[in-house]
Scaffold this motif. Structure first.
Motif, short mmCIF file in Angstrom:
data_model
loop_
_atom_site.label_atom_id
_atom_site.label_comp_id
_atom_site.label_asym_id
_atom_site.label_seq_id
_atom_site.Cartn_x
_atom_site.Cartn_y
_atom_site.Cartn_z
N ASP B 94 1.84 7.98 -0.03
CA ASP B 94 2.13 7.54 -1.41
C ASP B 94 2.74 6.35 -1.52
O ASP B 94 2.74 6.10 0.04
CB ASP B 94 2.38 8.60 -2.34
CG ASP B 94 3.78 9.25 -2.08
OD1 ASP B 94 4.54 8.88 -0.53
OD2 ASP B 94 4.34 9.24 -2.29
N THR B 95 3.18 5.82 -2.38
CA THR B 95 3.60 4.24 -2.25
C THR B 95 5.38 4.41 -1.83
O THR B 95 5.51 3.06 -1.36
CB THR B 95 3.61 3.66 -3.87
OG1 THR B 95 2.09 3.33 -4.27
CG2 THR B 95 4.43 2.21 -3.79
N ARG B 99 6.74 2.29 1.57
CA ARG B 99 7.77 1.23 1.54
C ARG B 99 8.88 2.08 2.24
O ARG B 99 9.94 0.78 3.29
CB ARG B 99 8.30 1.72 0.02
CG ARG B 99 9.19 0.39 -0.34
CD ARG B 99 10.50 1.09 -1.41
NE ARG B 99 11.01 2.20 -0.34
CZ ARG B 99 12.41 2.22 -1.32
NH1 ARG B 99 13.26 1.82 -2.39
NH2 ARG B 99 12.51 3.48 -0.91
N LEU B 232 -0.81 -3.48 -4.06
CA LEU B 232 0.08 -1.75 -3.77
C LEU B 232 0.33 -1.98 -5.38
O LEU B 232 0.48 -0.66 -5.79
CB LEU B 232 1.19 -1.27 -3.58
CG LEU B 232 0.91 -0.94 -1.83
CD1 LEU B 232 2.46 -1.06 -0.75
CD2 LEU B 232 -0.18 0.03 -1.81
N GLU B 233 0.60 -2.69 -6.79
CA GLU B 233 0.93 -2.11 -7.66
C GLU B 233 -0.43 -1.39 -8.49
O GLU B 233 0.21 -1.34 -9.28
CB GLU B 233 1.71 -3.18 -8.06
CG GLU B 233 2.98 -3.88 -7.75
CD GLU B 233 4.14 -2.96 -7.95
OE1 GLU B 233 4.67 -3.21 -7.18
OE2 GLU B 233 4.26 -2.41 -8.74
N LEU B 236 -0.50 1.88 -7.96
CA LEU B 236 0.33 2.24 -8.07
C LEU B 236 -0.03 4.13 -9.71
O LEU B 236 -1.30 3.38 -10.29
CB LEU B 236 1.45 2.24 -8.92
CG LEU B 236 2.86 1.91 -8.03
CD1 LEU B 236 3.97 1.14 -8.74
CD2 LEU B 236 3.38 3.30 -7.67
#
Lengths: 236, 236
Positions: B94-95, B99, B232-233, B236
């Motif tokens: 996932d995001t 990260r 990536l935004e 989300l």
DNA sequence: GTTTTCAGGTTATCAGACAATCATACGAAC
DNA sequence: GTTCGTATGATTGTCTGATAACCTGAAAAC
């Protein structure tokens, strides 16, 4: 064919040795991605061991992400054989390997210190203080465990699980090597210095000052390196 | 690839499931270091599977460094169960996880750039140029492979195998995620920017200037993060 | 009290069998 | 001629039972 009577015995498990042999063949390119391994029965005959042993070897390779097995078809070298990162190999830690490992640890610890300064929560500070306390009280092995814990807590304070995993494995291995190779009589002498460095680190993190935390960790790493490097010269 | 209608019938092997269960028990503290696991026969009866399956599960745990077996005695949870570092878990990226992984990669890449500037040899420069060449010529997937290669060569130029291992695994996983999650139509647009950053990096290394190489890599990482973060935004 | 021996339990390996799954070839249906 | 279903053989997954190697602890011998 299989001069099976020259088998070395009392060292490693049969499956581990066979798995290592195939791992080497894959890494050296004798077996390319997509290639099919011999059938279990074939291997069993070739190696002169039972199919149980072969199956365990294959299971190990599959578990390490090097091969894939398909029931009814066979075992194949995987597309991108990503051999697991492993630090705990029986491979002896010589001075060179130790330096390499330390070289890897340094940037991770520094970054972790910076992140910890930003993301830590109250409980982390409490745990850091507790570890500091333990380390100043207890010497010897307990002191080493407390030292490990101190760094582990910093890693946890980053809020990033990968740092916990990676740093945990790396510094674990490093401290373990130190413990094994030194008589650790000197440990008590340097405990004061280490404690001072740790305290500065803790204060920088508590102050939520990433720059200062990174500087403190860098100083701590440099200090650690010098302290061990001095000792390591004796084992060259 | 077929659609995502593959259901959970993707049943894991019996040994894997049993191993996972014990792994969980160990990680949650139900089984503490030094504790003895039930005998293979006992497990075999308890789980209702054959001893073969149990043995494979135990072999897996032993291979992952969580337990140790002593012939004639039993299987014991190891002192400091260090589960292997594994990035290729089925666990979806996932995001947040992405990260975290990127956060881990940054300091490693920067340090590697600095070390590469110091320790690289002529052949590494040649390989870097070749990768640069490939990346400017080819777009799409080939460009990604070349990008990966570029960073891999820098890691190799450190002369430190751990950097090759760690960075290889990490950036592999990162770029793979990028490839999977984006339509990569935009890739061609940014190829010029990436190339400029790469070239500066290569020149800094060639100049044997660690400070400049680190700065170049830092800039490259910041640029990369921004480029993907932007994308990536959307997911989300 | 110390050493030796033995018995029981446990893992390591072996051997053979059946079940589940897959790839391929072959033939039937259209 | 193409497509589909099926038979068949190959291979991995699992089961069962047995033997060997090894360790622990207690009884036996001294």
């Amino acid at each position: 064919m299989t001069g099976a009577l020259t088998q070395i015995s009392r060292t490693e498990h049969l499956p581990a040795r066979i798995a290592a042999q195939f791992a080497r063949q894959i890494q050296e390119g004798d077996l390319k991605p997509g290639d099919k391994l011999p059938t279990e029965n074939t291997m069993s005959k070739n190696f002169g061991v039972s199919r149980t042993v072969i199956r365990e070897a294959i299971a190990q390779l599959r578990n390490e992400g090097m091969i894939e097995t398909r029931q009814g078809v066979g075992a194949f070298v995987i597309d991108r054989p990503t051999r697991h990162i492993r630090l705990d190999d029986r491979r002896q830690m010589d001075t060179h390997g130790f330096r390499d490992l330390f070289q890897l640890r340094v940037p991770l610890e520094i970054e972790a210190a910076g992140l910890a300064a930003t993301y830590h929560r109250a409980e982390h500070l409490r745990q850091l203080d507790e570890a500091l306390q333990r380390m100043s009280v207890a010497g010897g092995d307990d002191g080493i465990v407390a030292d490990l814990d101190f760094h582990r807590i910093i890693a946890a304070a980053t809020g990033n699980d990968y740092f916990v995993q990676f740093l945990g494995a790396v510094s674990d291995r490093i401290l373990q090597t130190i413990v094994e190779s030194r008589e650790r009589t000197r440990l008590d002498e340097i405990v004061a210095i280490v404690n001072r460095e740790h305290t500065e680190l803790r204060d920088a993190i508590a102050a939520r000052d990433p720059v200062r935390a990174r500087a403190a960790m860098r100083a701590h790493m440099v200090g650690s390196a010098e302290r061990i490097a001095l000792r390591l010269e004796f084992y060259l």
